[in-house]
Design a protein around this motif. Structure first.
Motif, PDB file in Angstrom:
ATOM      1  N   ASP A  58       0.832  -1.205   0.000  1.00 51.48           N
ATOM      2  CA  ASP A  58       0.000   0.000   0.000  1.00 51.48           C
ATOM      3  C   ASP A  58       0.862   1.248   0.000  1.00 51.48           C
ATOM      4  N   LEU A  59       0.414   2.257  -0.737  1.00 47.37           N
ATOM      5  CA  LEU A  59       1.142   3.518  -0.816  1.00 47.37           C
ATOM      6  C   LEU A  59       0.316   4.690  -0.298  1.00 47.37           C
ATOM      7  N   TYR A  60      -0.806   4.413   0.333  1.00 47.43           N
ATOM      8  CA  TYR A  60      -1.670   5.513   0.752  1.00 47.43           C
ATOM      9  C   TYR A  60      -1.051   6.354   1.878  1.00 47.43           C
ATOM     10  N   TYR A  61       0.012   5.865   2.488  1.00 48.15           N
ATOM     11  CA  TYR A  61       0.713   6.655   3.511  1.00 48.15           C
ATOM     12  C   TYR A  61       2.168   6.890   3.108  1.00 48.15           C
ATOM     13  N   ALA A  62       2.438   6.875   1.808  1.00 45.98           N
ATOM     14  CA  ALA A  62       3.810   7.038   1.309  1.00 45.98           C
ATOM     15  C   ALA A  62       4.451   8.339   1.765  1.00 45.98           C
ATOM     16  N   GLY A  63       3.656   9.382   1.914  1.00 44.88           N
ATOM     17  CA  GLY A  63       4.199  10.698   2.277  1.00 44.88           C
ATOM     18  C   GLY A  63       4.749  10.783   3.674  1.00 44.88           C
ATOM     19  N   VAL A  64       4.348   9.877   4.546  1.00 47.97           N
ATOM     20  CA  VAL A  64       4.890   9.864   5.909  1.00 47.97           C
ATOM     21  C   VAL A  64       5.827   8.676   6.110  1.00 47.97           C
ATOM     22  N   LYS A  65       6.076   7.941   5.041  1.00 49.94           N
ATOM     23  CA  LYS A  65       6.937   6.760   5.125  1.00 49.94           C
ATOM     24  C   LYS A  65       8.285   6.977   4.447  1.00 49.94           C
ATOM     25  N   PHE A  66       8.277   7.430   3.215  1.00 48.63           N
ATOM     26  CA  PHE A  66       9.488   7.489   2.409  1.00 48.63           C
ATOM     27  C   PHE A  66      10.158   8.863   2.430  1.00 48.63           C
ATOM     28  N   ASN A  67      11.438   8.853   2.109  1.00 42.95           N
ATOM     29  CA  ASN A  67      12.168  10.091   1.840  1.00 42.95           C
ATOM     30  C   ASN A  67      12.054  10.385   0.347  1.00 42.95           C
ATOM     31  N   ARG A  68      11.703  11.613   0.009  1.00 41.87           N
ATOM     32  CA  ARG A  68      11.427  11.951  -1.376  1.00 41.87           C
ATOM     33  C   ARG A  68      12.621  11.697  -2.304  1.00 41.87           C
TER      34      ARG A  68
END
Length: 232
Positions: A58-68
């Protein structure tokens, strides 16, 4: 002819319902290249069946998981993160001598590559996902130094290495590789996920370990030190 999704995003952007920078490129890339395998919004179905059948994490929380920065680079040149794919049980097989499990590589699918422009647009769009959800507490990671016991927490005391590898060829294969965790993951996310994996994936097999905050801080501090050579 423009796709319906592109037209819809354009209309919504025109009435202020969608961020126009995202609608212009990033959202289209996610919709066209990512949505068939990854959940871009929080799934209404939180069942074990959905977890079993999904094609990608799932990527629905990608913004708080990954470094851009990592996202943009990885999307252009994807490398293996999950040695056993998104569902380890589907690709594992017993070795010939029955002493260990091996991964049937023929059942794994390579991730698509994006060009630089699309990767940048997708990374920008992904960094917006999950920022409105109460999943990760900002500032949760407080201790910048891992301490002498941190590596031992990972390798021996808490059993992390039975599912995760901190370096190539060492550790388990059922969970994501963590050799580049410091490049890939945000520290506050690591704290939140170690504390309660099921908050993100209700049926995920990673256990809630019940660690003290001190141990979570040490373990996260150790994971931050694990970076790819180009990111060091």
């Amino acid at each position: 002819m423009r796709s319906l999704s592109v037209v819809l995003f354009a209309l919504l952007a025109g009435i202020g319902m969608v961020d126009t920078a995202m609608a212009a490129g990033g959202a289209d890339v996610l919709q066209q290249q990512c949505s068939s395998c990854h959940a871009l919004t929080k799934p209404a179905d939180a069942s074990l069946d959905r977890l079993w059948e999904r094609k990608g994490p799932d990527l629905y929380y990608a913004g708080v998981k990954f470094n851009r920065e990592w996202l943009e680079a990885w999307l252009q040149n994807p490398t293996t993160i999950r040695p056993g794919g998104v569902m380890y049980a589907k690709v594992v097989k017993a070795s010939a001598d029955k002493t260990a499990d091996t991964i049937d590589a023929s059942k794994l699918t390579a991730h698509i590559k994006l060009n630089k422009a699309d990767a940048g647009a997708a990374a920008d769009a992904l960094m917006k996902l999950g920022t409105d959800l109460d999943l990760v507490q900002k500032g949760a990671f407080k201790n910048g130094a891992p301490g002498p016991m941190a590596k031992m927490l990972f390798s021996k005391l808490r059993g992390c290495s039975s599912c995760h590898s901190a370096k190539e060829g060492s550790g388990g294969q059922s969970g994501p590789e963590l050799a580049d965790a410091g490049s890939r993951l945000q520290p506050d996310f690591m704290v939140a996920y170690i504390n309660n994996p099921q908050k993100f994936d209700p049926h995920i097999w990673m256990p809630t370990l019940g660690l003290t905050d001190a141990d979570v801080q040490k373990l996260t501090g150790y994971l931050i030190t694990l970076k790819t050579a180009e990111a060091k």
